[in-house]
Structure formats: C-alpha cells, structure tokens
Scaffold this active site. Structure first.
Site, mmCIF file in Angstrom:
data_model
loop_
_atom_site.group_PDB
_atom_site.id
_atom_site.type_symbol
_atom_site.label_atom_id
_atom_site.label_comp_id
_atom_site.label_asym_id
_atom_site.label_seq_id
_atom_site.Cartn_x
_atom_site.Cartn_y
_atom_site.Cartn_z
ATOM 1 N N GLU A 72 42.588 27.809 15.205
ATOM 2 C CA GLU A 72 41.606 28.524 16.028
ATOM 3 C C GLU A 72 41.232 27.768 17.299
ATOM 4 O O GLU A 72 40.071 27.482 17.553
ATOM 5 C CB GLU A 72 40.343 28.807 15.193
ATOM 6 C CG GLU A 72 40.533 29.897 14.165
ATOM 7 C CD GLU A 72 40.628 31.299 14.767
ATOM 8 O OE1 GLU A 72 40.594 31.433 16.009
ATOM 9 O OE2 GLU A 72 40.752 32.254 13.990
ATOM 10 N N GLU A 79 46.111 32.433 6.533
ATOM 11 C CA GLU A 79 44.879 32.689 5.790
ATOM 12 C C GLU A 79 44.889 34.156 5.398
ATOM 13 O O GLU A 79 45.215 35.022 6.212
ATOM 14 C CB GLU A 79 43.625 32.410 6.641
ATOM 15 C CG GLU A 79 43.477 30.958 7.019
ATOM 16 C CD GLU A 79 42.279 30.674 7.927
ATOM 17 O OE1 GLU A 79 41.307 31.445 7.923
ATOM 18 O OE2 GLU A 79 42.359 29.664 8.646
#
Ligand code: IPT
Length: 945
Positions: free
Chosen positions: A403, A472
């Site tokens: 991220e 994820e």
C-alpha cells in the site's frame, strides 16, 4: 537537517549481508538494560555521559509502551502525526537505553560487529563514548564495526531510540505504533579470513532430478555436505548432483558447512527452482496453489517482540491447519521465523518493510514512492531485505512492500532486486499495470473479478499473462470470513489463479486485565478501533472458527460422496497419499456403531479415485459414514493420526415418523391457556411453561448482534445500518387474535418496528402430542420490508440452570450459511458457556447449524428438547442479543438468570464486508413467505434423550 528527519537511510553501518550463525564467538546483549524516556529529543539529556543508576530497568528486546512508558496507539491508514514529510513531531518520545557489559575472557581481538535485528523507528548508537551511527528501517538489521572500540570489561553501549523519524513515513503498516529495541542485539566476533557473507544457491531440475549448488562468497571457502558425499567443494564452482528437492510439502534440507581456516558456518540447503512458465508460478516444475495467510508478528504481551517459541507455535499451527504459504505482511519477520519456514515447509513471500498508506487519503500527493528524496531509503530497505534472507529456500517471491501506491522508487527497487536475484520473481500489489512486477496481485477482489482474471479477459496483455495471486483476501475480522469456498473453486478452475493469503493470521489484541485491548483503549486521539482484531487466531493463539473453516476449505485430501460411493481427491501440489491412512466410522444418529480401515491406493497429486462404500451393518436412525485421512506416522509438525482430510457420506435418512396423534383440547383457566404439557398466557398467546419449567416465548425474532462484517460497507451502506434503520432490533409484537377453540391454539400477530410501515405477519399454531408440543410458524412479509434480514426464527428464554446443551446436527463448532464446511453431522454436547466464541469485540457467534434436535438441561438432565422439521439452527447464551450488541469487550458480558435460546430457520451469511465483498447472493436472507415447524418437549432428569 537532524538525522531523525533525514529521509535517507541510516549511517555508519556495514553493507547488508545474510543472516547466519557461525562458530566464531558471539555474545548476546539481550537482557536487562537501563532505560530513560524523555518526551522529546530537545528534552532528552545527553545519554552518553549520563549516570544511569537512577534510570529504570527495561528488558531488551522490548517495546517500551508495553512496559509502562507511554502507551500503545493503533491506526490503520492514517499517520498519527501531521503529514509534513520528512518532518516529525517535536514531541518525539525518545528512549535512551544503556547496557554495561564485559567480554568473555576468551573474546578474540580484531574485528567485531554489533548487530541490531530491529529498532523501531530510529536509533543512534554509541559504544564506549564513540558514536557508531544511526539505524532506520525498523524491521531490518543494521551492523556496526566495533572491534577497535571494545575493551575486556565495562563496555558501555548506548542506544537512543526515537519513536518518530522520517522512516515513520515509510512504516505506516496497519498495526500498533510501538517503539524500542524489539529484536535481538548481538556482538559477533569476525575472525580475519572468516566468512563475511555468502549466497548459497541451490537449484533443482525436475526433468533430471539433479540439484545444482553454487556458493557465492569470498575466496577460499569450501562447502561440505556429508549426506551427499560433498567434501571440500570450492566456493564459486557449480556442483551438480542427484538430490531430493525442497518443497513446502517435502522440506528436505541438507545440512552442510561452509568453512575457511578461520570460521565454520552451518548451512541448511534446500534445492528448489522457482519459475514463471505459461503464466503460472511454478516450483520444481509444478504449479503452486498458495493456501496462505498474511502474518504480522504479534504477541499479546510483548507486541512485535516474538520469541522463537512463538514463531514456532505459528508455524506448527499453520502446518496443522494445512496452510502452505505466508506473506510476511508487511516487513521481514524475525529471521528465526524464516529458518522455521525452511525447516517445516512453508512458501514465503518475503515483504520489505515499506508502507506509505497514509498518503492515500491525501490523493497520494507527495507520496514517497515517487519523490526522489526517498529513493535511497527505498533501495536501502529492499537491499537489506534481500541480502538478509537470500539463503532461505522457503522464500519464493520478494515483495516490495504494501500500500505505497506506485512510483519510480518502487520501480527502482524492482530493478535492483531483479538484477541482484534473478531466481525469485518480484511481487508488489500496488503496481496495478504490472509494469515492474512479475506476478499480478490484487487484494479483496470479488469472486467475479477473480473469475474474469481467470478467463484472461484482461485487455492489458502483460498483466493478463502473469500468474495471479490474491495477496490479501477473506478478511478474518470478527465472525468470518464467509465465502471461502467460492474462492477455492476459482483457484482450482483457473490455472493462472494461484490462490492467495487470507488477511490475516492473528488478532493484534493486547492483553490487559480482563480482556484484550484494541485501538482507542489507550486513549489515542485518532485510532481505528477494533480493525486490528482481524485474524484467524485470537490474540492468545487460540484458533478461531475462521481458522477451522479455512483449514477445511484447503485440506489437501478431499473426501466426498458420489453415487457409487465416495471419492478421494489429492489436492497436494507434490506428494501422493501414500503417507496417509484412511479410516471410517459409521454413526447411527451420532452414535458410532461400526468402524474400519479403508484400503486406498496411493493417489497422485491432482488425481482422484472413486471407491465403493465399505460393507456396513444396518442402522435404525439417520446414519452417516465419516471417512478420515490421517498421517500414518509422526511428522516434524504433527503426531501420527493428525487429520488432513475428512468427508461424510449419508448412509440412511431418518425413518419417516408418523406425526403423533394430537392431544387436545385447549383449556382455559384464569389468565392461562393449557394445552398438553404447555401453559400459555391467555392474552398474548405465548408459552409460559413447558412441562412445569418456566419459559419465555418463543416469539418471532429476526435480530442478531451485528458482526464486524455486518457493519462493513462493501461499498455502500452496511447491512447493519440498513437493519438498524429499519428497526429490526426493536420489533414489537401486536397480537391480533388468540384462537383457542378445539385442539389447536392459533395466535395471529404482526411483528413490526416502530415508525415503519412494514411488518411480518406471524401466525403460531400450537398442537399437543403425547409428551410435547408442536409449533408451526407462518411468516408473511407485509409492506416494504428490508432487502435482507439478519436471521429468521424464534427467541425464547429458559431457566439458567439449563446450562448443558446436547444436539444432533452440525458441529462441533459454529457455522453460518457461507462458513459451514468445517462442521460435520454428529452428536455433540457442550456447556452453554462453551457454545460461545469469545470474539475480542463481542458480536453474533456460536450458531449451530443443521440441527435435528437439541436439548438444554440442568446437571440432572432435566430440561427441554427442541426437534426440527427437519432441521434448525440454534444459539444458547446467558445474555441477550441486545447485551451482546452493546458490549465492547468480552468481560462486559454478564451472565443473567436465564439461558436465551434462538431457534432459526435461516441466517444471513457472514461475507467479508469489513474489508472486501459482502454476502454473496446465494447466502443472503431475503424476506419471503416462510413456514416452519418445531416440536418442544420437556425432558425429565435421568432419562436419556
Ligand atoms: C489492506 C492492508 O494492506 C492491510 O495491511 C490491512 O490494513 C487490510 O487492508 C485491512 O485489515 S489495504 C485496504 C485498502 C484494502
């Protein structure tokens, strides 16, 4: 600019190198140090000249907020300080650490390195009054040359640690903000002519069965691998020889030694080759299916200080639950963890210590990933990751971080990695165009998005042709994840969809008296609450139902019913089933009546066999054959008998029982109606007593204490907000008629919330039979009902003494419509207390599904029994759903004098809307006209059910 705010890497350390031990002397400097916390750098007196006798004591490694200095703080995405890179707050807690140490008498003169495996977030170091340098990159090692500074006695090591530094901008992972020297500190003698660094490359050619080993290191190093007859093989020369390959399923390691005249280094060699071929990620020529988890390092008492024992506990739990892969989210773990992954067998995505997520809410303006002032820090971090872990066979992918959006600095990292280590592909999810990564990665993609990727409908050709992983998915927050099965089906259908990593392994709850704490519990001004409680394990490493479900979904051997009998499928990627033993047990209404061993030929990876059922004795009730595959002999990670797969085959249905003759009529007494064993309130028509036991209800109920997933928006308003807006938590029951003529008691009601025009017409029809009561419930939606209901069924209360449950149906654990693969049909018992799942943030839990009958009794066996027509779901708890909804920590739930029982005909699914897709259409509970029936019987003590 102060070193604290310098965006560059630390200074003064030696070049990064592999983590390894050797026979050269070393001295652990872990232990009790002196410690002084100052509120800021400006307020911190000189730590070098200080008299530390008045300082506190602090263990090293540790995180000082967990030892009474300052407090932990949790944010997910947001920086807890102004976003003003590279500046950090002046109020920058500064922890001075001091240790006095003597050298062992035998300590050699010459070079020595002082090694720090992790300091959060920035450390300035002095030895005997001389500054060594500065560390940054909290979860990365730094080593400093100290040979010339050491003295035999009374060395003084000073480490000044700052909570915030420019590096904090690169360390915005979703976890607690905690500071200190949190990994080992070691002094390493470095003999002249020793082994400074090495890279032992061990490839495997699956077409020839030959391994190739080559050691890159300084001159005059030789390799010995006694079990392969390798003696004195010179470094630099490739050596080809027949070997057994390493895989997560067969973690074959060869013990060897690298040596020079001055030093010996034990090595453990695993031969394997990672490739991308035909758009698939392969090891040793086989496509992998990653059945993985994201692992943060967490211990509920010590935070990110994770001992080798704890790391081993993680590895064993993973192996025992069939997990085969780990993404080290979002930083390199303590090196011991990777050694354990080598030893026990786990595929590892080793992720660099990098996340700049807090720039996301600011539109990624000034994001470090594309600002030149951060380039050196990015390169330094990935270099230290790769150099440290390059010898680990378990590491099959390098991940640049998490991220951090995209930018040149990430592309530069990828370029550096590819150049340094062409043997392992590069992963980074944030490169959406896949312009500098080797693997297409997404997080929380819906099953339909995964399907489109599987179908290779992508117009970006480069991305389309890469292997695809979900770095994820299946956010395991609270009760959930729901919907795992749909992902498995896609991973098995599309060869380029190679599995993924559940978010995440463990809840990061911190142990405080009475419960586990989460964000906000330490008075943080900004925080993200219980979003840090999203693991498959509870903080104390007790498996949650989510882990049990995931284990069932990914079990390597699948046993299913087919018309001819049963099918056994091998879902291992490498091994056959020869190491397994197959046994069966036949249960007649949950009681074992016969068992045996099944003769199963070895099934190859990816293959299956169909077998007839063994010959079985006759049974009288509903009976099931359960077939189990278990380890024949002990392995490093489990004992013999450990179950790796099981399945059930229905053998005979419950015999049709004619409905017992009704026993009327209804009698009226003062204020009461009497029907069979039941007493009812004459005005409301509700049951008040069954066989003399006081009861409240049953009445229609559609509410459940909302789960984290119910409260999640995916996107759009959450289910919970819609249910609350509709008032489903405060339904009122208007009695329309109570009709007690003849043999039936018919109660007509309309169940509806205040302020709303919609309702549920609910008719209860009671009849009596010998020994009990039968209830039919007819529910008819009226008006603009909500799109979904949390559940549909009845709520009632029984005496608190009825604290034991027994049932025949799905068990032993909880289950919901989209998370029910792990339950089998059997006969189970539990205390009412034992039916609860103690989610750290209280919420709906403990539902038992597909229940044929259930009894709640006191210690003598006196109580009530509910029978389905044919099945129902139930929960039983010592508090109401409203109390469960209101509680914020487990110890706020207080037992009352009643046991509250819900008996449902349907539940809404769980989904993963806390972060990801909501409940899939097939698992949504859409209100519609529904009828169901149940029987209630009093149970007399001492009488078997
Ligand atoms: C994703 C993060 O990568 C992970 O660290 C964690 O925060 C997770 O979310 C939620 O628990 S990022 C999100 C924008 C999907």
């Amino acid at each position: 600019m102060s070193y604290v705010e310098d965006p560059g890497p630390g200074r003064g350390s030696v070049p990064p190198r592999a983590a390894f031990t050797s026979d050269a002397p070393s001295l652990s400097l872990n232990g009790t140090w002196r410690f002084r916390l100052s509120p800021s750098l400006a307020a911190a007196p000189d730590p070098v000249e200080a008299d530390d006798s008045t300082w506190d004591e602090l263990p090293v490694p540790s995180l000082w907020q967990l030892h009474g200095h300052g407090a932990p703080a949790y944010t997910n995405v947001h920086y807890p300080f102004p976003v003003d890179p590279p500046h950090v707050p002046s109020e920058n807690p500064t922890g001075d650490h001091r240790l006095r140490f003597d050298l062992p008498a035998s300590w050699p003169a010459g070079s020595a390195l002082l090694r720090f495996d992790g300091i959060d977030s920035c450390g300035r170091i002095w030895l005997n009054g001389t500054e060594l340098g500065v560390t940054k990159g909290s979860r990365l090692p730094s080593e400093f040359e100290v040979g010339a500074l050491l003295r035999p006695r009374d060395n003084v090591l000073v480490v000044r640690v700052h909570q915030w530094s420019a590096g904090s901008y690169l360390e915005d992972q979703d976890m607690w903000w905690l500071s200190g020297i949190f990994r080992a500190v070691t002094l390493l003698a470095r003999p002249s002519g020793g082994i400074g660094d090495y890279w032992l490359r061990a490839d495997y050619d699956h077409t020839t069965g030959l391994g190739t080993v080559r050691v890159e290191t300084g001159a005059d190093v030789v390799l010995d691998i006694p079990s392969l007859g390798v003696v004195g093989h010179p470094a630099g020369e490739p050596l080809e020889l027949p070997v057994e390959p390493w895989s997560a399923e067969t973690p074959r390691l060869y013990d060897g030694t690298l040596s020079t005249v001055a030093e010996r280094v034990p090595v453990r060699i695993g031969f394997r080759t990672v490739t991308i071929e035909d758009g698939q990620l392969k090891v040793n020529g086989r496509r992998l299916l990653l059945r993985g988890v994201n692992r943060h390092e967490h211990d509920p008492r010590t935070g990110r200080v994770v001992s080798r024992e704890t790391a081993l506990a993680d590895v064993l739990l993973m192996k025992r639950h069939h997990i085969n892969a780990v993404r080290t989210s979002h930083y390199p773990p303590d090196p011991a963890f990777l050694e354990l992954c080598d030893e026990y067998g786990l595929w590892v995505v080793d992720e660099c210590d990098l996340e700049t997520h807090g720039f996301g809410p600011l539109g990624w303006d000034r994001n470090p990933s594309s600002e030149p002032m951060w380039t050196d820090a990015y390169l330094d971090r990935v270099r230290r990751t790769v150099e440290r872990d390059k010898n680990r066979p378990s590491v099959i992918l390098w991940s640049l971080g998490n991220e951090s959006h995209t930018g040149d600095n990430l592309a530069r990292m990828a370029e550096w990695v590819r150049h340094r280590d062409p043997t392992r592909p590069v992963h980074y999810e944030g490169d959406h165009e896949c312009s500098y990564v080797d693997v297409h990665s997404r997080m929380y993609a819906t099953p339909s998005e995964v399907e489109r990727i599987g179908l290779r409908e992508d117009t970006n050709e480069r991305r389309r042709d890469l292997p695809f992983v979900l770095c994820e998915y299946a956010h395991a927050m609270g009760n959930g994840p729901g919907g795992l099965l749909e992902y498995r089906e896609l991973f098995e259908k599309y060869p380029n969809c190679q599995g993924g990593f559940v978010w995440e392994w463990i809840d990061h709850g911190l142990a405080v008296p009475g419960h586990f704490a989460y964000g906000g519990d330490f008075g943080e001004p900004i925080h993200d609450g219980n979003f840090v409680i999203d693991g498959l394990l509870f903080p104390d490493r007790t498996p949650s139902p989510g882990l049990t479900e995931f284990a069932k979904i990914i079990e390597p051997v699948r046993i299913s019913a087919v018309p001819a009998g049963l099918r056994i499928s091998n879902h291992y990627d490498f091994v056959d089933t020869a190491h397994l033993r197959f046994t069966w047990v036949l249960e007649d209404e949950g009681t074992a009546v016969a068992n045996g061993v099944l003769d199963v030929p070895a099934v190859h990876s990816g293959q299956s066999v169909a077998l007839p059922l063994p010959s079985l004795p006759p049974t009288s009730g509903e009976s099931w054959l359960t077939v189990t595959a278990s380890l024949t002999s002990e392995t490093a990670w489990a004992s013999a008998g450990h179950v790796v797969g099981w399945g059930q085959v229905p053998v005979s249905a419950a015999p049709a029982r004619p409905s017992p003759p009704t026993r009327g009529p209804v009698f009226r007494t003062s204020g009461q109606l009497l029907l069979g064993t039941g007493e009812f309130d004459a005005v409301t028509g509700t049951l008040t007593s069954l066989g003399g036991h006081p009861v409240i209800g049953p009445r229609l109920d559609v509410w459940r204490a909302t789960t984290d997933n119910d409260r999640g928006s995916s996107p759009g308003p959450s289910e919970a907000s819609q249910w609350l807006a509709a008032g489903l938590h405060r339904m009122q029951h208007r009695v329309i008629t109570v009709d007690a003529d003849g043999d039936e008691l018919v109660v007509r009601t309309r169940v509806a919330p205040p302020a709303q025009p919609f309702g549920l017409f609910t008719d209860y029809t009671w009849t009596a039979f010998d020994g009990g009561l039968r209830l039919r419930v007819d529910v008819t939606p009226d008006g603009p009902v909500p799109d979904t209901l949390p559940r549909l069924g009845l709520a009632m209360a029984v005496p608190g003494t009825f604290g034991s449950a027994e049932w025949f149906g799905g068990g032993p654990g909880e289950a919901y419509p989209d998370s029910r693969q792990a339950v089998r049909i059997g006969r189970f018992s539990s205390s009412v207390d034992g039916l609860q799942t103690p989610y750290v943030f209280p919420q709906e839990n403990g539902n038992r599904t597909a229940v044929r009958w259930a009894a709640l009794t006191d210690p003598d066996g006196t109580g009530i029994r509910v029978e389905g027509d044919p099945t129902f779901d139930f929960t039983a708890r010592r508090w109401t759903a409203a109390a469960l909804e209101a509680a914020r920590h487990t110890d706020e739930l207080e037992s009352g004098s009643l046991v509250h029982l819900t008996v449902d005909i349907a539940q809404h699914g769980l989904g993963t809307a806390a972060c990801g897709p909501g409940v899939l259409p097939r698992y949504r509970l859409v209100p519609q006209k529904t009828s169901f029936a149940l029987s209630f019987r009093p149970v007399a003590g001492g009488v078997a059910n």
